[in-house]
Motif scaffolding. Sequence first.
Motif, PDB file in Angstrom:
ATOM      1  N   GLU A 272      19.473   7.060   2.491  1.00  0.00           N
ATOM      2  CA  GLU A 272      19.552   5.901   3.379  1.00  0.00           C
ATOM      3  C   GLU A 272      19.859   4.657   2.557  1.00  0.00           C
ATOM      4  N   VAL A 273      20.453   3.668   3.213  1.00  0.00           N
ATOM      5  CA  VAL A 273      20.783   2.414   2.526  1.00  0.00           C
ATOM      6  C   VAL A 273      19.529   1.552   2.456  1.00  0.00           C
ATOM      7  N   PHE A 274      19.034   1.374   1.253  1.00  0.00           N
ATOM      8  CA  PHE A 274      17.838   0.559   1.043  1.00  0.00           C
ATOM      9  C   PHE A 274      18.200  -0.926   0.983  1.00  0.00           C
ATOM     10  N   TYR A 275      19.353  -1.228   0.360  1.00  0.00           N
ATOM     11  CA  TYR A 275      19.815  -2.625   0.259  1.00  0.00           C
ATOM     12  C   TYR A 275      21.310  -2.621  -0.038  1.00  0.00           C
ATOM     13  N   VAL A 276      22.018  -3.605   0.485  1.00  0.00           N
ATOM     14  CA  VAL A 276      23.429  -3.815   0.156  1.00  0.00           C
ATOM     15  C   VAL A 276      23.710  -5.303   0.243  1.00  0.00           C
TER      16      VAL A 276
ATOM     17  N   MET B 121      24.770  -1.886  -4.116  1.00  0.00           N
ATOM     18  CA  MET B 121      24.149  -1.093  -3.052  1.00  0.00           C
ATOM     19  C   MET B 121      23.052  -0.240  -3.670  1.00  0.00           C
ATOM     20  N   ILE B 122      21.919  -0.144  -2.970  1.00  0.00           N
ATOM     21  CA  ILE B 122      20.806   0.684  -3.424  1.00  0.00           C
ATOM     22  C   ILE B 122      20.520   1.720  -2.349  1.00  0.00           C
ATOM     23  N   LEU B 123      20.592   2.994  -2.717  1.00  0.00           N
ATOM     24  CA  LEU B 123      20.298   4.091  -1.805  1.00  0.00           C
ATOM     25  C   LEU B 123      18.921   4.648  -2.102  1.00  0.00           C
ATOM     26  N   SER B 124      18.194   5.034  -1.073  1.00  0.00           N
ATOM     27  CA  SER B 124      16.880   5.666  -1.232  1.00  0.00           C
ATOM     28  C   SER B 124      16.902   7.031  -0.560  1.00  0.00           C
ATOM     29  N   LYS B 125      16.262   7.991  -1.179  1.00  0.00           N
ATOM     30  CA  LYS B 125      16.265   9.360  -0.663  1.00  0.00           C
ATOM     31  C   LYS B 125      14.963   9.624   0.085  1.00  0.00           C
ATOM     32  N   LYS B 126      15.114  10.047   1.351  1.00  0.00           N
ATOM     33  CA  LYS B 126      13.967  10.371   2.189  1.00  0.00           C
ATOM     34  C   LYS B 126      14.240  11.674   2.921  1.00  0.00           C
TER      35      LYS B 126
ATOM     36  N   TYR C   1      25.694  -0.809   7.396  1.00  0.00           N
ATOM     37  CA  TYR C   1      25.043   0.314   8.072  1.00  0.00           C
ATOM     38  C   TYR C   1      23.767   0.675   7.322  1.00  0.00           C
ATOM     39  N   ASN C   2      22.769   1.134   8.072  1.00  0.00           N
ATOM     40  CA  ASN C   2      21.529   1.585   7.448  1.00  0.00           C
ATOM     41  C   ASN C   2      21.595   3.053   7.046  1.00  0.00           C
ATOM     42  N   SER C   3      22.453   3.795   7.717  1.00  0.00           N
ATOM     43  CA  SER C   3      22.612   5.212   7.405  1.00  0.00           C
ATOM     44  C   SER C   3      23.759   5.399   6.411  1.00  0.00           C
ATOM     45  N   TRP C   4      23.494   6.091   5.324  1.00  0.00           N
ATOM     46  CA  TRP C   4      24.506   6.312   4.299  1.00  0.00           C
ATOM     47  C   TRP C   4      25.644   7.184   4.824  1.00  0.00           C
ATOM     48  N   ASN C   5      25.351   8.117   5.721  1.00  0.00           N
ATOM     49  CA  ASN C   5      26.378   9.018   6.239  1.00  0.00           C
ATOM     50  C   ASN C   5      27.468   8.283   7.012  1.00  0.00           C
ATOM     51  N   LEU C   6      27.149   7.131   7.590  1.00  0.00           N
ATOM     52  CA  LEU C   6      28.151   6.377   8.341  1.00  0.00           C
ATOM     53  C   LEU C   6      29.250   5.820   7.431  1.00  0.00           C
TER      54      LEU C   6
ATOM     55  N   PHE D  90      15.812   6.493  -6.161  1.00  0.00           N
ATOM     56  CA  PHE D  90      16.819   5.509  -5.774  1.00  0.00           C
ATOM     57  C   PHE D  90      18.093   5.743  -6.582  1.00  0.00           C
ATOM     58  N   CYS D  91      19.191   5.309  -6.004  1.00  0.00           N
ATOM     59  CA  CYS D  91      20.477   5.320  -6.690  1.00  0.00           C
ATOM     60  C   CYS D  91      21.084   3.920  -6.562  1.00  0.00           C
ATOM     61  N   ILE D  92      21.241   3.241  -7.697  1.00  0.00           N
ATOM     62  CA  ILE D  92      21.781   1.885  -7.709  1.00  0.00           C
ATOM     63  C   ILE D  92      23.282   1.969  -7.991  1.00  0.00           C
TER      64      ILE D  92
END
Length: 273
Positions: free
Chosen positions: A129-133, A119-124, A146-151, A201-203
């Motif tokens: 937010e989920v950039f890729y999974v 999973m790759i998270l991007s900070k905006k 989900y596209n939203s990390w909070n979900l 990003f956070c991988i």
Amino acid sequence: MNKTKIVWLIFILLAMVSGIFAFDFYSQNKWINCILFSLVSLVCVILAQTSALAYIRKTEKLLLAIQKKDFSLFPKTEENSLLDNAVKLYYQSKEEHLSLSSYKLLYEEILNQLEIGLMILSKKNEDWEVFYVNPVFLEILEIPKYNSWNLYEKKASDFYKIIEQTNYENSQEFFDISINENAKQSFSLRTKKVQNAKHRFCIISLESVQKIIEQKEKLAWNNLMKVISHELLNTLTPVNSLIQNLEYIANQEIIEKEDQQDMKESLMVINSK
């Protein structure tokens, strides 16, 4: 000078000449002629302006299409240098966009083939937010995409808390979590921070410890089988040679004493193997 500029200059010149005549007739109190030439001058100005605005609008349309990544247009080059440069810029941007799309598709397909969850998270705007999974990641946690990390906080709360504790920095650890209220499972988790001037990003890589053990055991068995196969081949190679020699002697019509001795020795060697 292209035709467009020539036509535009002709309209401007006609407007100026008509204006001069209109002023001359005005000074002579020839109102009809004055009004007539004034109208001609006004029409020429409007035509010149319309011609100029038409190319400006076409240029604006192309620039807006480039900005919005809308490459459904098929503009043609024209003699106007401004519009011609806009058309060239449009096709250049279109080609770059198609190349990036192709590379993105290729990279996603490669990542989808990985046997570990990724999973790759991007900070905006201070939010993640989920950039890729990839599909493996979703299968491990048994959750939808989900596209939203909070979900993910509701669907995989234990996993979400562990990522929060890492503060999205570089880390590597093992942990046990329960998925969908089942028995706890052990996982290996790695997080990697990637950051530049504009993006962060956070991988996250996630892998089942049981799966890692199974892979190691499978690899060990494969290595063992290779060693055994190699030893068997080393043993069978001379035996095969002796059997061929025995077959050659047996096919002779008369077997001499020396050949009989060779057969005995060959049989003894085979028996010792």
